[in-house]
Design an enzyme around this catalytic site. Structure first.
Site, PDB file in Angstrom:
ATOM      1  N   HIS A   5       0.814  -1.153  -0.112  1.00 52.39           N
ATOM      2  CA  HIS A   5      -0.016   0.245   0.169  1.00 52.39           C
ATOM      3  C   HIS A   5       0.980   1.519   0.663  1.00 52.39           C
ATOM      4  CE1 HIS A   5       0.589  -0.114   4.583  1.00 52.39           C
ATOM      5  NE2 HIS A   5       0.191   0.967   4.676  1.00 52.39           N
ATOM      6  N   ASP A  43      -0.284  -7.705   2.287  1.00 54.05           N
ATOM      7  CA  ASP A  43       0.878  -6.327   1.516  1.00 54.05           C
ATOM      8  C   ASP A  43       2.096  -6.234   2.096  1.00 54.05           C
ATOM      9  OD1 ASP A  43       0.550  -3.688   1.544  1.00 54.05           O
ATOM     10  OD2 ASP A  43      -0.803  -3.353   4.010  1.00 54.05           O
ATOM     11  N   GLY A  74       4.856  -0.187   6.835  1.00 52.68           N
ATOM     12  CA  GLY A  74       5.661  -0.842   5.341  1.00 52.68           C
ATOM     13  C   GLY A  74       7.357  -1.285   6.458  1.00 52.68           C
TER      14      GLY A  74
END
Ligand code: 4AZ
Length: 304
Positions: free
Chosen positions: A79, A130, A229
């Site tokens: 993302h 993700d 992240g």
């Protein structure tokens, strides 16, 4: 003979850059192993405490966290990239060896991005899968401030490692809709099993097998906007090393009771990690390998 020696001197670093990422990982040289005291909420991370943590930046502004898994590869969240693919890759950079966002020191190394490998089954609606691997334009030189983390081989390995302490790290805000922090922050968290995290009073079933929840039931320790992240890393006392157990993915706001941070569970992506790393590294090195072969041939001919 001198020419042959010269060729070997030129070639050696390429082979060491291709060496297995598990060779010497997850160790920090500037900070002692985690103690037994609990940390609730965030605190400033000491210099060099998280040498695999990077800042992924767009036009020199922090955008997302990331984790060094090898000299050429950084693991982050999909993302962080999928909505930003229209932005030229040249506007992105990866900064390692960083503690203060506003004041990169002489330990800092900056790399541009050669390739972004997003997981092809990333689901924008559910945030499943993700994970993204970023291939750097040139390798990081490992130092006391820059090191790769270890990655679990599979889900069983994750259990066997029997982690004693887990931490989340990042420059993200300390409350929902807050601003970034200048100094890297760390917070101790607990891994929360999927069954608990999916209870109706928690996330009510949206946590897939590819996700892992971490935090505290009270919400006092959590990741937030800007931490995405980055790593959820756990310490194995047996091995005296850190493993990246999760990639910061999402959550319902930040620090809420029974709404812990949700992380992409790296042990579920071990195969994908290996395949992507091999494919990218070999693509990146194909050109260099050709050059190396030519040089070795030339050296052999020269010797005869
Ligand atoms: C975010 O927006 C975000 N509390 C990251 C982590 C969490 C919530 C939001 C987890 O990047």
């Amino acid at each position: 003979m001198e020419f042959t020696a010269l060729v070997l001197l030129v070639v050696a670093p390429y082979f060491s850059a291709l060496a297995s990422p598990r060779d010497g990982c997850g160790q920090r040289f500037l900070v002692a192993p985690p103690g037994t005291s609990r940390i609730v909420g965030g605190r400033e991370a000491p210099e060099g405490a998280w040498p695999w943590q990077v800042s992924i930046q767009i036009q020199s502004r922090h955008h997302c966290g990331g984790t060094i898994v090898s000299s050429l590869m950084v693991l982050t969240a999909t993302h962080c990239f999928h909505k930003y693919m229209k932005i030229s890759r040249s506007h992105f950079r990866v900064v390692a060896g960083l503690n203060l966002l506003s004041a990169p020191g002489n330990q800092t190394q900056i790399r541009s991005i050669r390739e972004v490998q997003m997981h092809k089954d990333f689901n924008t609606a559910t945030s499943d899968n993700d994970v993204t691997l970023v291939l750097l334009s040139s390798p990081f030189k490992f130092s006391d401030h820059i090191q790769p983390v270890c990655t679990p081989h599979n889900v069983t390995h994750e259990f066997i490692l029997n982690f004693s302490h887990c931490f989340i790290t990042g420059w993200g805000s300390s409350y929902y809709r807050g601003t970034l922090k200048n100094r890297l922050q760390e917070a101790q968290v607990e891994l929360i099993d999927r069954r608990t995290c999916n209870l109706i009073t928690w996330y009510g079933g949206i946590i897939t097998e590819n996700m892992i929840c971490a935090g505290l039931e009270s919400g006092a320790s959590d990741s937030c906007q800007g931490d995405s992240g980055g790593p959820l890393q756990c310490y194995s006392e047996d091995e005296d090393r850190f493993y990246v157990v999760g990639v910061t993915s999402f959550g319902h706001m930040c620090g809420l009771r029974r709404r812990p941070g949700v992380y992409a569970r790296t042990s579920r992506f071990a195969g994908w990690l290996n395949r992507s790393q091999t494919a990218s590294a070999s693509a990146a090195h194909r050109l260099n390998t050709r050059l190396i072969s030519a040089l070795l041939c030339a050296a052999l001919i020269h010797q005869q």
